[in-house]
Write a protein that holds these residues in place. Structure first.
Motif, PDB file in Angstrom:
ATOM      1  N   ASP A  77     -13.258  -2.135   6.120  1.00 50.36           N
ATOM      2  CA  ASP A  77     -13.956  -3.982   5.662  1.00 50.36           C
ATOM      3  C   ASP A  77     -13.086  -4.720   6.808  1.00 50.36           C
ATOM      4  O   ASP A  77     -13.575  -5.197   7.573  1.00 50.36           O
ATOM      5  N   THR A  78     -11.749  -4.810   6.988  1.00 49.00           N
ATOM      6  CA  THR A  78     -10.842  -4.739   8.318  1.00 49.00           C
ATOM      7  C   THR A  78      -9.667  -4.414   8.797  1.00 49.00           C
ATOM      8  O   THR A  78      -9.401  -3.670   8.308  1.00 49.00           O
ATOM      9  N   PHE A  79      -9.549  -4.928   9.973  1.00 46.36           N
ATOM     10  CA  PHE A  79      -8.606  -4.191  10.575  1.00 46.36           C
ATOM     11  C   PHE A  79      -6.966  -5.276  10.596  1.00 46.36           C
ATOM     12  O   PHE A  79      -6.062  -4.923  11.153  1.00 46.36           O
ATOM     13  N   ASP A  80      -7.148  -6.640   9.832  1.00 44.01           N
ATOM     14  CA  ASP A  80      -6.067  -7.235   9.467  1.00 44.01           C
ATOM     15  C   ASP A  80      -4.765  -6.453   8.124  1.00 44.01           C
ATOM     16  O   ASP A  80      -5.500  -6.214   6.844  1.00 44.01           O
ATOM     17  N   ALA A  81      -4.529  -5.578   8.720  1.00 40.59           N
ATOM     18  CA  ALA A  81      -3.457  -4.897   7.143  1.00 40.59           C
ATOM     19  C   ALA A  81      -3.445  -5.751   5.724  1.00 40.59           C
ATOM     20  O   ALA A  81      -2.613  -4.841   5.272  1.00 40.59           O
ATOM     21  N   ALA A  82      -3.020  -6.949   6.547  1.00 42.24           N
ATOM     22  CA  ALA A  82      -2.359  -7.680   5.557  1.00 42.24           C
ATOM     23  C   ALA A  82      -3.685  -8.035   4.375  1.00 42.24           C
ATOM     24  O   ALA A  82      -3.418  -8.657   3.028  1.00 42.24           O
ATOM     25  N   GLY A  94      -2.499   2.696  11.074  1.00 39.52           N
ATOM     26  CA  GLY A  94      -1.299   3.934  10.507  1.00 39.52           C
ATOM     27  C   GLY A  94      -0.923   4.484  11.680  1.00 39.52           C
ATOM     28  O   GLY A  94       0.444   4.582  11.841  1.00 39.52           O
ATOM     29  N   ARG A  95      -1.881   4.825  12.698  1.00 43.57           N
ATOM     30  CA  ARG A  95      -1.509   5.981  14.147  1.00 43.57           C
ATOM     31  C   ARG A  95      -1.365   4.384  14.492  1.00 43.57           C
ATOM     32  O   ARG A  95      -0.322   5.123  16.059  1.00 43.57           O
ATOM     33  N   ALA A  96      -1.867   2.842  15.102  1.00 41.48           N
ATOM     34  CA  ALA A  96      -1.854   2.600  16.072  1.00 41.48           C
ATOM     35  C   ALA A  96      -0.471   1.465  16.265  1.00 41.48           C
ATOM     36  O   ALA A  96      -0.698   1.169  17.073  1.00 41.48           O
ATOM     37  N   ARG A 171      -4.261  -5.525  -4.225  1.00 39.71           N
ATOM     38  CA  ARG A 171      -3.715  -5.023  -5.089  1.00 39.71           C
ATOM     39  C   ARG A 171      -3.089  -3.700  -4.440  1.00 39.71           C
ATOM     40  O   ARG A 171      -1.284  -3.286  -4.973  1.00 39.71           O
ATOM     41  N   ALA A 172      -3.837  -2.872  -4.400  1.00 40.72           N
ATOM     42  CA  ALA A 172      -2.609  -1.793  -2.947  1.00 40.72           C
ATOM     43  C   ALA A 172      -1.686  -2.169  -2.593  1.00 40.72           C
ATOM     44  O   ALA A 172      -0.730  -0.977  -2.067  1.00 40.72           O
ATOM     45  N   HIS A 173      -1.308  -2.954  -2.444  1.00 39.10           N
ATOM     46  CA  HIS A 173       0.099  -3.461  -1.558  1.00 39.10           C
ATOM     47  C   HIS A 173       1.270  -3.449  -1.771  1.00 39.10           C
ATOM     48  O   HIS A 173       2.257  -2.834  -2.209  1.00 39.10           O
ATOM     49  N   ARG A 174       0.482  -3.714  -3.339  1.00 41.39           N
ATOM     50  CA  ARG A 174       2.395  -3.657  -4.144  1.00 41.39           C
ATOM     51  C   ARG A 174       2.621  -4.984  -3.688  1.00 41.39           C
ATOM     52  O   ARG A 174       4.288  -4.195  -3.509  1.00 41.39           O
ATOM     53  N   SER A 175       2.417  -5.488  -3.476  1.00 37.94           N
ATOM     54  CA  SER A 175       3.776  -6.536  -2.829  1.00 37.94           C
ATOM     55  C   SER A 175       4.640  -7.077  -3.671  1.00 37.94           C
ATOM     56  O   SER A 175       5.596  -8.167  -3.145  1.00 37.94           O
ATOM     57  N   ALA A 176       4.951  -7.202  -4.767  1.00 36.13           N
ATOM     58  CA  ALA A 176       5.566  -8.001  -5.455  1.00 36.13           C
ATOM     59  C   ALA A 176       7.072  -8.035  -5.354  1.00 36.13           C
ATOM     60  O   ALA A 176       7.270  -9.179  -5.285  1.00 36.13           O
ATOM     61  N   ALA A 177       7.407  -6.757  -4.357  1.00 31.16           N
ATOM     62  CA  ALA A 177       9.057  -6.894  -3.769  1.00 31.16           C
ATOM     63  C   ALA A 177       8.619  -8.248  -3.148  1.00 31.16           C
ATOM     64  O   ALA A 177       9.943  -8.662  -2.850  1.00 31.16           O
ATOM     65  N   LEU A 178       7.829  -8.640  -2.079  1.00 28.21           N
ATOM     66  CA  LEU A 178       7.665  -9.129  -1.417  1.00 28.21           C
ATOM     67  C   LEU A 178       8.330 -10.706  -1.718  1.00 28.21           C
ATOM     68  O   LEU A 178       8.599 -11.573  -1.179  1.00 28.21           O
ATOM     69  N   PHE A 211       0.096  -0.069   3.075  1.00 31.14           N
ATOM     70  CA  PHE A 211       0.012  -0.940   4.088  1.00 31.14           C
ATOM     71  C   PHE A 211       0.297  -2.558   4.896  1.00 31.14           C
ATOM     72  O   PHE A 211       0.682  -3.673   5.964  1.00 31.14           O
ATOM     73  N   ALA A 212       1.615  -1.755   5.146  1.00 32.87           N
ATOM     74  CA  ALA A 212       3.324  -2.408   5.547  1.00 32.87           C
ATOM     75  C   ALA A 212       3.423  -2.326   7.064  1.00 32.87           C
ATOM     76  O   ALA A 212       4.500  -1.717   7.224  1.00 32.87           O
ATOM     77  N   LEU A 213       2.354  -2.762   7.408  1.00 31.81           N
ATOM     78  CA  LEU A 213       2.225  -2.678   9.161  1.00 31.81           C
ATOM     79  C   LEU A 213       2.454  -3.297   9.878  1.00 31.81           C
ATOM     80  O   LEU A 213       2.037  -4.335   9.870  1.00 31.81           O
ATOM     81  N   VAL A 214       3.272  -3.544  11.044  1.00 29.50           N
ATOM     82  CA  VAL A 214       3.419  -5.110  11.827  1.00 29.50           C
ATOM     83  C   VAL A 214       2.636  -5.004  12.565  1.00 29.50           C
ATOM     84  O   VAL A 214       2.469  -4.168  13.874  1.00 29.50           O
TER      85      VAL A 214
END
Length: 557
Positions: A77-82, A94-96, A171-178, A211-214
């Motif tokens: 869909d997009t290469f913007d991981a966020a 995830g590899r790059a 939703r797949a990011h489970r970002s509540a902790a952030l 998806f927590a890719l920098v």
């Protein structure tokens, strides 16, 4: 095997009234291809602590190329991981790209270093990440191989947190902790400090999320940022592999030799799992998952091939609304569980390609072992003994007076596994002739769960795949399925537990099993197979995405 429709069914612990799942729409934008026994990483301590130790490596073969088939087709869909929630995107991103920390041992829930070589928590409201001084961006425009700076990581985290606060994170990011992070600071050129509003026990797992890719902020949002969300320039990062384009359906990568996690291999190719046996025989594949059991049977006949078990990422389970009758009587739920004895179910429905599951799945080291499950309904070594106990419970609780009991089965589950015949026949044989199947879509099942229709005066439940398991952390796994049913003290104790301490989770699992499963009955976790060419060495497959461990792969000379 199509899995996307299963991913649309998501459990939301906060909204579960009895037990079940909430349908989450998986938004689909355009999908297309873009243009054109190994050493274990050392684990940084989860609390305050020391810098991660440098492992002592035995020299291993370097160089060469491997070609691997991914577990699912590509659907970008997009290469913007966020902003992506599509799992196949991680096969490339995830590899790059790197994460700040990784799961060094997913089965044992042990975290280890990645872009952050170490971390410490001097107090409950502060997390300090020490960046690996060797980390460099890929030597491609506009990054030009420059060092990764704390300011860039700060900008990345600030952006991801802002997206989460706006409610725009998938939703797949489970970002509540952030959302517990108040500020992101840079106390030094190689340090990033997260100041928290409240203690956040799940923050470290969030930083190791799928998806927590920098990603480099200037590539995503700078003046020269591409307008196309699938522009290949978005694949430039600081991970161990540099994207080198497509060769047919295969994504090609070359080693990022000047980075902080240099692979042993020179090149890697990742492709969808199409015609895997034909491609393996032609020398085009070195590793592939057997999606079809017939492929597994044929692969075993190939000379010297290695076979490794591969747990699926979903459980097979049922949910019951226990807030009202009939399932508010735990004896009825226990009777259903005992009737579908896990050993019997594994053989009858899945031909042995599954393992019995308790509240924690068997892929998790902290899961109860068979001896710990055996005293509870449905886990006896003798299915006949479970069947006798099931009938006694059912009759004692007035089960026959319920009349017809409807079992909803997802349309993508049947006819593949014939659950409408096998499961229903077993229930009728053991408990009495009052069960009937209904084949429904997951959307319908999710709506009925939200409405409390699997209970609250209706004699019905559903049987099928769960949403994807969220992470290797046993705390998240238990919250994922049972968060709605935990007492305040149970939740507090769970969050305070060390995820790598398997013994810390035994008591809660037993309490769930003793209490009529609290509305969520786990049946089994399916097991598939991964096959490898002789002389190919790599990590044991995990149900969670673990392509970051490709750096450990090598070929024997």
């Amino acid at each position: 095997m199509t899995r996307l429709s299963r991913r649309a069914l998501l459990i939301s612990a906060g909204s579960l009234a009895g037990a079940g799942a909430v349908a989450g729409a998986v938004a689909k934008s355009r999908r297309r291809r873009p243009g054109a026994p190994p050493p274990r990483p050392s684990a940084a301590p989860p609390a305050s602590g020391a810098t991660a130790a440098t492992p002592a490596h035995t020299p291993l073969p370097r160089g060469g190329r491997l070609s691997i088939a991914a577990p699912a087709s590509f659907d970008f869909d997009t290469f913007d991981a966020a902003r992506s929630g599509e799992p196949s995107v991680v096969e490339l991103l995830g590899r790059a790209h790197a994460r700040l920390i990784q799961w060094a041992d997913p089965a044992a829930a042990v975290l280890g270093p990645d872009l952050a070589a170490a971390w410490e928590q001097p107090d409950p409201l502060t997390l300090v990440l020490r960046l690996d001084p060797r980390a460099r961006w890929h030597d491609v425009p506009p990054l030009a191989g420059r060092p990764v700076t704390a300011a860039e990581v700060q900008a990345h985290l600030a952006r991801v947190i802002a997206i989460a606060r706006a409610g725009d994170a998938p939703r797949a990011h489970r970002s509540a902790a952030l959302l517990d992070v108040a500020r992101v600071e840079t106390p030094g050129p190689a340090a990033v400090r997260l100041a928290l509003d409240r203690p956040s026990p799940l923050l470290l797992p969030a930083l190791a999320g799928e998806f927590a890719l920098v990603q480099p902020p200037d590539v995503l949002e700078g003046p020269s940022a591409p307008s196309d969300p699938l522009d290949p320039s978005l694949l430039a990062g600081c991970g161990p592999w540099v994207f080198a384009g497509f060769d047919g359906p295969a994504a090609r990568f070359r080693a990022h030799a000047s980075g902080h996690r240099s692979p042993l291999l020179d090149e890697l190719a990742i492709s969808p799992p199409l015609n895997v046996l034909e491609r393996y025989r032609a020398g085009e594949l070195d590793e592939f998952p057997a999606i079809d059991p017939r492929d597994a049977a044929a692969a075993r006949a190939l000379p010297g091939i290695q076979e490794l078990p591969r747990y699926h990422r979903e459980l097979v389970l049922s949910t019951f609304t226990i807030a009202g009758p009939p399932w508010s009587d735990p004896r009825l739920v226990e009777a259903v569980s005992a009737a579908l004895n896990r050993g019997w179910l594994t053989q009858a429905l899945f031909a042995g390609r599954a393992s019995p599951s308790g509240p924690l799945p068997p892929c998790c080291t902290a899961a109860l072992q068979p001896s710990g499950l055996a005293p509870f309904p449905g886990y006896a070594a003798d299915p006949a003994a479970d069947a006798r106990a099931a009938r006694e419970r059912w009759e004692a609780a007035g089960g026959p007076s319920l009349g017809t009991v409807t079992v909803d089965i997802p349309s993508i589950f049947d006819p593949r596994y014939a659950a409408s015949a096998i499961v229903i026949t077993r229930l009728n044989d053991v408990l009495g002739p009052q069960f009937r199947p209904a084949i429904e879509t997951y959307t319908t099942i999710a709506r009925r769960v939200q409405e409390g229709a699997y209970g609250n005066g209706r004699a019905a439940f559903w049987f099928g795949w769960s949403p994807p398991l969220p992470s290797p952390d046993p705390r998240e796994l238990l919250l994922h399925l049972y968060g709605h049913a935990l007492a305040l003290a149970e939740r507090s104790n769970l969050l305070a537990a060390d995820p790598a301490d398997s013994a810390a989770f035994a008591g809660l699992q037993q309490a769930i099993l003793r209490g009529g499963f609290r509305g969520v009955v786990p049946w089994v976790q399916q097991v598939g197979e991964t096959f490898r060419r002789p002389g190919t060495v790599g990590p044991v497959p995990s149900p969670f995405w673990d392509g970051y461990r490709d750096v450990q792969r090598y070929r024997l000379p």
